[in-house]
Design a protein around this motif. Structure first.
Motif, PDB file in Angstrom:
ATOM      1  N   ASP A 167     -43.361  -4.596  14.048  1.00  0.00           N
ATOM      2  CA  ASP A 167     -42.531  -3.964  15.077  1.00  0.00           C
ATOM      3  C   ASP A 167     -42.023  -4.991  16.088  1.00  0.00           C
ATOM      4  OD1 ASP A 167     -41.305  -2.145  16.742  1.00  0.00           O
ATOM      5  OD2 ASP A 167     -43.160  -1.187  17.406  1.00  0.00           O
TER       6      ASP A 167
ATOM      7  N   THR B  15     -43.046  -5.034  19.860  1.00  0.00           N
ATOM      8  CA  THR B  15     -44.347  -5.549  20.294  1.00  0.00           C
ATOM      9  C   THR B  15     -44.401  -7.081  20.291  1.00  0.00           C
ATOM     10  OG1 THR B  15     -45.270  -5.482  18.054  1.00  0.00           O
ATOM     11  CG2 THR B  15     -45.534  -3.497  19.416  1.00  0.00           C
TER      12      THR B  15
ATOM     13  N   THR C 155     -36.673  -3.902  11.877  1.00  0.00           N
ATOM     14  CA  THR C 155     -38.012  -3.705  12.417  1.00  0.00           C
ATOM     15  C   THR C 155     -38.672  -2.541  11.685  1.00  0.00           C
ATOM     16  OG1 THR C 155     -39.272  -3.468  14.487  1.00  0.00           O
ATOM     17  CG2 THR C 155     -37.236  -2.183  14.291  1.00  0.00           C
TER      18      THR C 155
ATOM     19  N   THR D 270     -40.390   4.206  11.891  1.00  0.00           N
ATOM     20  CA  THR D 270     -41.361   5.053  12.580  1.00  0.00           C
ATOM     21  C   THR D 270     -42.531   5.366  11.658  1.00  0.00           C
ATOM     22  OG1 THR D 270     -39.580   6.038  13.861  1.00  0.00           O
ATOM     23  CG2 THR D 270     -41.653   7.260  13.788  1.00  0.00           C
TER      24      THR D 270
ATOM     25  N   GLU E 223     -45.381   1.015  12.378  1.00  0.00           N
ATOM     26  CA  GLU E 223     -45.403  -0.032  13.400  1.00  0.00           C
ATOM     27  C   GLU E 223     -46.605  -0.966  13.285  1.00  0.00           C
ATOM     28  OE1 GLU E 223     -43.168   3.497  14.975  1.00  0.00           O
ATOM     29  OE2 GLU E 223     -45.143   3.233  14.081  1.00  0.00           O
ATOM     30  N   GLU E 224     -47.697  -0.486  12.759  1.00  0.00           N
ATOM     31  CA  GLU E 224     -48.916  -1.297  12.627  1.00  0.00           C
ATOM     32  C   GLU E 224     -49.108  -1.841  11.209  1.00  0.00           C
ATOM     33  OE1 GLU E 224     -50.784  -2.035  15.285  1.00  0.00           O
ATOM     34  OE2 GLU E 224     -49.402  -0.832  16.494  1.00  0.00           O
TER      35      GLU E 224
ATOM     36  N   TRP F 275     -40.889  -8.031  11.042  1.00  0.00           N
ATOM     37  CA  TRP F 275     -39.545  -7.858  11.607  1.00  0.00           C
ATOM     38  C   TRP F 275     -38.713  -9.104  11.318  1.00  0.00           C
ATOM     39  CZ3 TRP F 275     -37.880 -11.514  14.928  1.00  0.00           C
ATOM     40  CH2 TRP F 275     -38.810 -12.208  15.695  1.00  0.00           C
TER      41      TRP F 275
END
Length: 110
Positions: free
Chosen positions: A15, A18, A53, A56, A59-60, A66
């Motif tokens: 992501d 972050t 990126t 949804t 993200e982890e 990315w």
């Protein structure tokens, strides 16, 4: 003809939101330098800037990274290129790349 320049995370970072501020700052600085070189050496060609990126829910994810891609249009497509969907002048890419490298990383002469 379209050429690409890419940058991505240096490890498992799916992501972009972050990414550490220091990474974003360095990336912004380098992107400005590349765009300035494109403007100075290649008459400010049209380009697309794409940030890829994590979607949804991912993200982890440890298998996604990315990336930022810059696609610059270095030539105007004509009949043959449009009809065959392939470039007809590959040497121009090498010349453009050399000019950008020389602009971004000039050699030191004494």
């Amino acid at each position: 003809m379209v050429d690409e320049l890419a940058a991505d995370a240096r490890g498992p970072q799916a992501d972009f939101s972050t990414a550490p501020r220091a990474v974003v700052d360095v990336l912004a600085h380098r992107l400005l330098a590349v765009l300035a070189a494109l403007r100075a050496e290649l008459a400010d060609p049209a380009y697309n800037l794409i940030l890829r990126t994590a979607p949804t829910g991912y993200e982890e994810s440890l298998f996604l990274v990315w990336s930022l891609q810059l696609f610059a249009r270095l030539e105007i497509a004509a009949g043959l290129e449009l009809a065959t969907a392939s470039p007809s002048s590959p040497s121009h890419r090498k010349t453009a790349a050399a000019r950008l490298r020389n602009r971004m990383y000039p050699t030191v002469t004494s």
